[in-house]
Design an enzyme around this catalytic site. Structure first.
Site, PDB file in Angstrom:
ATOM      1  N   CYS A 260      14.934   4.136   0.707  1.00  0.00           N
ATOM      2  CA  CYS A 260      15.808   4.066  -0.479  1.00  0.00           C
ATOM      3  C   CYS A 260      17.189   4.639  -0.164  1.00  0.00           C
ATOM      4  O   CYS A 260      18.211   4.081  -0.565  1.00  0.00           O
ATOM      5  CB  CYS A 260      15.230   4.893  -1.639  1.00  0.00           C
ATOM      6  SG  CYS A 260      13.543   4.534  -2.076  1.00  0.00           S
ATOM      7  N   ASP A 261      17.217   5.781   0.511  1.00  0.00           N
ATOM      8  CA  ASP A 261      18.450   6.568   0.552  1.00  0.00           C
ATOM      9  C   ASP A 261      19.200   6.523   1.886  1.00  0.00           C
ATOM     10  O   ASP A 261      20.318   7.049   1.977  1.00  0.00           O
ATOM     11  CB  ASP A 261      18.128   8.041   0.214  1.00  0.00           C
ATOM     12  CG  ASP A 261      17.488   8.160  -1.165  1.00  0.00           C
ATOM     13  OD1 ASP A 261      17.685   7.243  -1.965  1.00  0.00           O
ATOM     14  OD2 ASP A 261      16.796   9.148  -1.419  1.00  0.00           O
TER      15      ASP A 261
ATOM     16  N   GLN B 104      -5.208   5.138   4.369  1.00  0.00           N
ATOM     17  CA  GLN B 104      -4.592   3.894   4.841  1.00  0.00           C
ATOM     18  C   GLN B 104      -4.555   2.905   3.683  1.00  0.00           C
ATOM     19  O   GLN B 104      -5.482   2.869   2.862  1.00  0.00           O
ATOM     20  CB  GLN B 104      -5.414   3.273   5.982  1.00  0.00           C
ATOM     21  CG  GLN B 104      -5.556   4.154   7.203  1.00  0.00           C
ATOM     22  CD  GLN B 104      -4.215   4.367   7.882  1.00  0.00           C
ATOM     23  OE1 GLN B 104      -3.532   3.420   8.232  1.00  0.00           O
ATOM     24  NE2 GLN B 104      -3.850   5.626   8.054  1.00  0.00           N
TER      25      GLN B 104
ATOM     26  N   PRO C 137      -2.051  -0.461  -3.547  1.00  0.00           N
ATOM     27  CA  PRO C 137      -3.091  -1.347  -3.029  1.00  0.00           C
ATOM     28  C   PRO C 137      -4.448  -1.143  -3.703  1.00  0.00           C
ATOM     29  O   PRO C 137      -5.158  -2.116  -3.985  1.00  0.00           O
ATOM     30  CB  PRO C 137      -3.176  -0.960  -1.547  1.00  0.00           C
ATOM     31  CG  PRO C 137      -1.871  -0.329  -1.234  1.00  0.00           C
ATOM     32  CD  PRO C 137      -1.382   0.308  -2.498  1.00  0.00           C
TER      33      PRO C 137
ATOM     34  N   CYS D 207      12.576   9.621   0.581  1.00  0.00           N
ATOM     35  CA  CYS D 207      12.507   8.159   0.735  1.00  0.00           C
ATOM     36  C   CYS D 207      13.662   7.637   1.584  1.00  0.00           C
ATOM     37  O   CYS D 207      14.738   7.339   1.060  1.00  0.00           O
ATOM     38  CB  CYS D 207      12.502   7.485  -0.638  1.00  0.00           C
ATOM     39  SG  CYS D 207      12.402   5.684  -0.528  1.00  0.00           S
TER      40      CYS D 207
HETATM   41  P1  NDP Z   1       0.209  13.660   7.965  1.00  0.00           P
HETATM   42  O1  NDP Z   1      -0.672  14.578   7.188  1.00  0.00           O
HETATM   43  O2  NDP Z   1      -0.395  12.761   8.962  1.00  0.00           O
HETATM   44  O3  NDP Z   1       1.333  14.500   8.732  1.00  0.00           O
HETATM   45  C1  NDP Z   1       2.049  15.514   8.077  1.00  0.00           C
HETATM   46  C2  NDP Z   1       2.997  16.140   9.085  1.00  0.00           C
HETATM   47  O4  NDP Z   1       3.792  17.080   8.385  1.00  0.00           O
HETATM   48  C3  NDP Z   1       2.298  16.888  10.214  1.00  0.00           C
HETATM   49  O5  NDP Z   1       3.028  16.730  11.400  1.00  0.00           O
HETATM   50  C4  NDP Z   1       2.354  18.341   9.731  1.00  0.00           C
HETATM   51  O6  NDP Z   1       2.400  19.274  10.769  1.00  0.00           O
HETATM   52  C5  NDP Z   1       3.681  18.356   9.032  1.00  0.00           C
HETATM   53  N1  NDP Z   1       3.772  19.391   8.013  1.00  0.00           N
HETATM   54  C6  NDP Z   1       2.910  19.641   6.994  1.00  0.00           C
HETATM   55  N2  NDP Z   1       3.360  20.670   6.239  1.00  0.00           N
HETATM   56  C7  NDP Z   1       4.515  21.082   6.820  1.00  0.00           C
HETATM   57  C8  NDP Z   1       5.452  22.097   6.514  1.00  0.00           C
HETATM   58  N3  NDP Z   1       5.298  22.905   5.451  1.00  0.00           N
HETATM   59  N4  NDP Z   1       6.537  22.253   7.321  1.00  0.00           N
HETATM   60  C9  NDP Z   1       6.727  21.434   8.370  1.00  0.00           C
HETATM   61  N5  NDP Z   1       5.870  20.446   8.722  1.00  0.00           N
HETATM   62  C10 NDP Z   1       4.784  20.274   7.953  1.00  0.00           C
HETATM   63  O7  NDP Z   1       1.004  12.854   6.818  1.00  0.00           O
HETATM   64  P2  NDP Z   1       1.752  11.454   6.904  1.00  0.00           P
HETATM   65  O8  NDP Z   1       2.368  11.290   5.571  1.00  0.00           O
HETATM   66  O9  NDP Z   1       2.617  11.353   8.080  1.00  0.00           O
HETATM   67  O10 NDP Z   1       0.580  10.382   7.059  1.00  0.00           O
HETATM   68  C11 NDP Z   1      -0.472  10.302   6.078  1.00  0.00           C
HETATM   69  C12 NDP Z   1      -1.408   9.140   6.454  1.00  0.00           C
HETATM   70  O11 NDP Z   1      -0.736   7.903   6.289  1.00  0.00           O
HETATM   71  C13 NDP Z   1      -1.865   9.215   7.904  1.00  0.00           C
HETATM   72  O12 NDP Z   1      -3.203   8.811   7.962  1.00  0.00           O
HETATM   73  C14 NDP Z   1      -0.977   8.219   8.593  1.00  0.00           C
HETATM   74  O13 NDP Z   1      -1.566   7.665   9.751  1.00  0.00           O
HETATM   75  C15 NDP Z   1      -0.767   7.167   7.508  1.00  0.00           C
HETATM   76  N6  NDP Z   1       0.516   6.463   7.699  1.00  0.00           N
HETATM   77  C16 NDP Z   1       0.514   5.333   8.458  1.00  0.00           C
HETATM   78  C17 NDP Z   1       1.674   4.651   8.710  1.00  0.00           C
HETATM   79  C18 NDP Z   1       1.625   3.417   9.550  1.00  0.00           C
HETATM   80  O14 NDP Z   1       0.571   3.100  10.069  1.00  0.00           O
HETATM   81  N7  NDP Z   1       2.719   2.724   9.748  1.00  0.00           N
HETATM   82  C19 NDP Z   1       2.976   5.089   8.162  1.00  0.00           C
HETATM   83  C20 NDP Z   1       2.889   6.329   7.409  1.00  0.00           C
HETATM   84  C21 NDP Z   1       1.690   6.971   7.197  1.00  0.00           C
HETATM   85  P3  NDP Z   1       1.087  19.672  11.627  1.00  0.00           P
HETATM   86  O15 NDP Z   1       0.826  18.503  12.511  1.00  0.00           O
HETATM   87  O16 NDP Z   1       1.539  20.887  12.329  1.00  0.00           O
HETATM   88  O17 NDP Z   1       0.019  19.912  10.605  1.00  0.00           O
END
Ligand code: NDP
Length: 488
Positions: free
Chosen positions: A188-189, A337, A65, A185
């Site tokens: 995809c998978d 976003q 985007p 993904c």
């Molecule tokens: P986030 O950073 O929001 O979440 C990452 C998640 O992974 C957290 O729950 C975190 O745990 C966990 N995590 C991180 N490292 C580890 C690890 N080593 N082992 C286990 N768990 C781990 O990433 P996202 O990719 O989910 O989202 C990124 C952004 O994109 C956000 O702003 C989100 O709102 C947006 N998004 C929006 C969507 C939509 O509106 N439809 C869809 C997808 C993404 P902890 O909480 O404990 O840190």
């Protein structure tokens, strides 16, 4: 000479050049890489650009985007614009299903958003290159970009919109079983996990979305959340209730991913509260634990923060070198976003246009430069023949003297669809020396089983009727050519 000294010299060069050229720009840019954030008048000798081949006003790196919005604005300002699309054309929205928060649409598929953006930008005729950047010389102006396909582009300004990549766990077994049960993904998978048990790791919006994408296929999906709560938004969390085959397991981390040498068979997990270890038998591990900015190529020359996000100046999208801008997930660690990335891409497009205007590159100057503009002769590839059955594969092998390359793809895998035309061009070039086939992994069950394909794109190379190589990732044209040269 370090990069700070280089930019000091570059600044001096600009000043000397200005005196010679008469194109003195009064606009002030804050240039962070110049020692201790000195502010200095940005002065560029525009004649330097006149004799450069493959010239563009704006080179946009990335096609998500942010990149496409930047390209829309820059090309609509009549700036000669090239979009170097990268391996994952369209970016992360291509791997998303429905989006409900893209302004203007109640509900729209992620890939459809990108298709519409692409069509809209294309109306203003930027060049789209299915290629990746290998290097940029930030010490020169015009900036010198070298691509994977062997092209050298001279860019008067650059917009970096390379996005971010999914993080990996770093657990034992992850690398070994990458593409063989471990993936990032679901869209995809997921079809490879029909009636199987899988885990999704993470507790954010991405993890919930991956689980929901898997729900129509997998028998049971366990969301492994390392903490006591999901981080996902309430609206996403509430959706989980509609899927009885998704369960959430809190306080759980993966210690090791196990397999039988061919594919994932389970995960060793540990409960964070009790420290009690246990084992889950699963055949898929879907990672959704956040993202890392794709800035490695630029981190030596541009200012980045500790996590690798490109630093931008104030309310602009300007990076720390004049004429370089960044937009989207490669610089935004706060909002992340698609809509914000698009907005920042728009800002970067406007910033680049203003930068060029400030240099004196007006319509008259554009005309002088236009003789050197980058043009791309569109290479037409051949339509790849399709293989669907084992019998057809055996026939294709013949006596084995000509190497056979199988490209496993699905219609829902964006990087696969991007690779198909590139493979068509390569197939044309190597006609008679190598046989390249496309294999729809959702249809060709026998071949999927024979070659144990669990992730697309998957490239299988057969030489003398033996498996010679296997690649579980998207390859660019140069990589494909290198691969064929190796087997030849
Ligand atoms: P986030 O950073 O929001 O979440 C990452 C998640 O992974 C957290 O729950 C975190 O745990 C966990 N995590 C991180 N490292 C580890 C690890 N080593 N082992 C286990 N768990 C781990 O990433 P996202 O990719 O989910 O989202 C990124 C952004 O994109 C956000 O702003 C989100 O709102 C947006 N998004 C929006 C969507 C939509 O509106 N439809 C869809 C997808 C993404 P902890 O909480 O404990 O840190």
């Amino acid at each position: 000479m370090n990069h700070i000294q280089r930019y000091g010299l570059l600044a001096c060069g600009f000043l000397v050049g200005a005196a010679l050229s008469g194109y003195v720009v009064k606009r002030h840019y804050c240039v962070n890489s110049v020692p201790e954030q000195v502010q200095w008048s940005q002065v560029v000798r525009v004649q330097n650009a006149l004799d450069k081949p493959n010239l563009v006003d704006v080179a946009v790196i990335g096609s998500g985007p942010a990149g496409l919005s930047a390209a829309l604005y820059a090309s609509r300002f009549a700036r000669k614009t090239v979009v170097i699309e990268g391996k994952n054309r369209g970016g992360q929205l291509m791997e998303t299903s429905y989006v409900e928060n893209w302004p203007g649409f109640e509900k729209i598929l992620g890939p459809e958003v990108m298709e519409k953006l692409h069509e809209q930008a294309a109306r203003f005729h930027p060049l789209f290159l299915a290629d990746t950047v290998e290097s940029i010389d930030f010490s020169a102006w015009p900036l010198v970009i070298k691509t994977n396909d062997g092209l050298t582009i001279h860019a008067l300004s650059v917009i970096i919109a390379t996005g971010s990549s999914p993080k990996k766990l770093g657990a034992p077994g992850e690398q070994e079983y990458w593409g063989r049960g471990v993936t990032t993904c679901a869209i995809c998978d997921a079809p490879f996990y029909k009636d199987e048990e899988v885990v999704v790791v993470g507790g954010g919006d991405s993890a919930v979305e991956e689980a929901i994408q898997l729900a129509p296929y997998a028998k049971k999906i366990t969301l492994l959340v390392r903490g006591t709560a999901l981080r996902a938004s309430q609206v996403m969390q509430s959706r989980l209730a509609g899927y009885p085959n998704i369960v959430v397991r809190y306080n759980t981390s993966i210690k090791q991913i196990l397999g039988d040498g061919v594919h994932v068979t389970g995960v060793d997990i540990v409960d964070a509260k009790t420290q009690e270890p246990s084992h889950m038998r699963v055949s898929g591990v879907f990672l959704a634990i956040g993202h890392t900015p794709n800035s490695a190529l630029f981190a030596r020359d541009l200012q980045v923060d500790d996590a690798g996000y490109i630093k931008i100046a104030g309310r602009s999208q300007a990076a720390s070198v004049p004429g370089v801008f960044a937009a989207g997930d490669v610089e935004d660690y706060v909002y992340r976003q698609a809509g914000v990335a698009a907005g920042n891409g728009i800002k970067a497009g406007i910033d680049a246009d203003r930068f060029l205007t400030a240099l004196g590159i007006d319509a008259r100057m554009e005309e002088a430069l236009s003789k050197n503009y980058l043009t791309i002769a569109q290479k037409s590839g051949k339509e790849l023949p399709k293989l669907e059955t084992l019998a057809a594969y055996e026939t294709a092998l013949g006596d084995g003297s000509v190497p056979v390359i199988l490209d496993f793809y699905t219609d829902t895998c964006p990087s696969c669809l991007q690779m198909l035309p590139i493979l068509g061009v390569v197939a044309q070039e190597y006609d008679g020396k190598a046989k390249i086939f496309k294999v729809d992994a959702e249809v060709a069950d026998e071949l999927v089983k024979k070659f144990l394909v669990y992730r697309v794109p998957c490239i299988i190379v057969i030489k003398n009727k033996e498996l010679a190589a296997r690649y579980n990732e998207a390859l660019g044209k140069k990589e494909l050519v290198d691969l064929i040269e190796q087997v030849l």
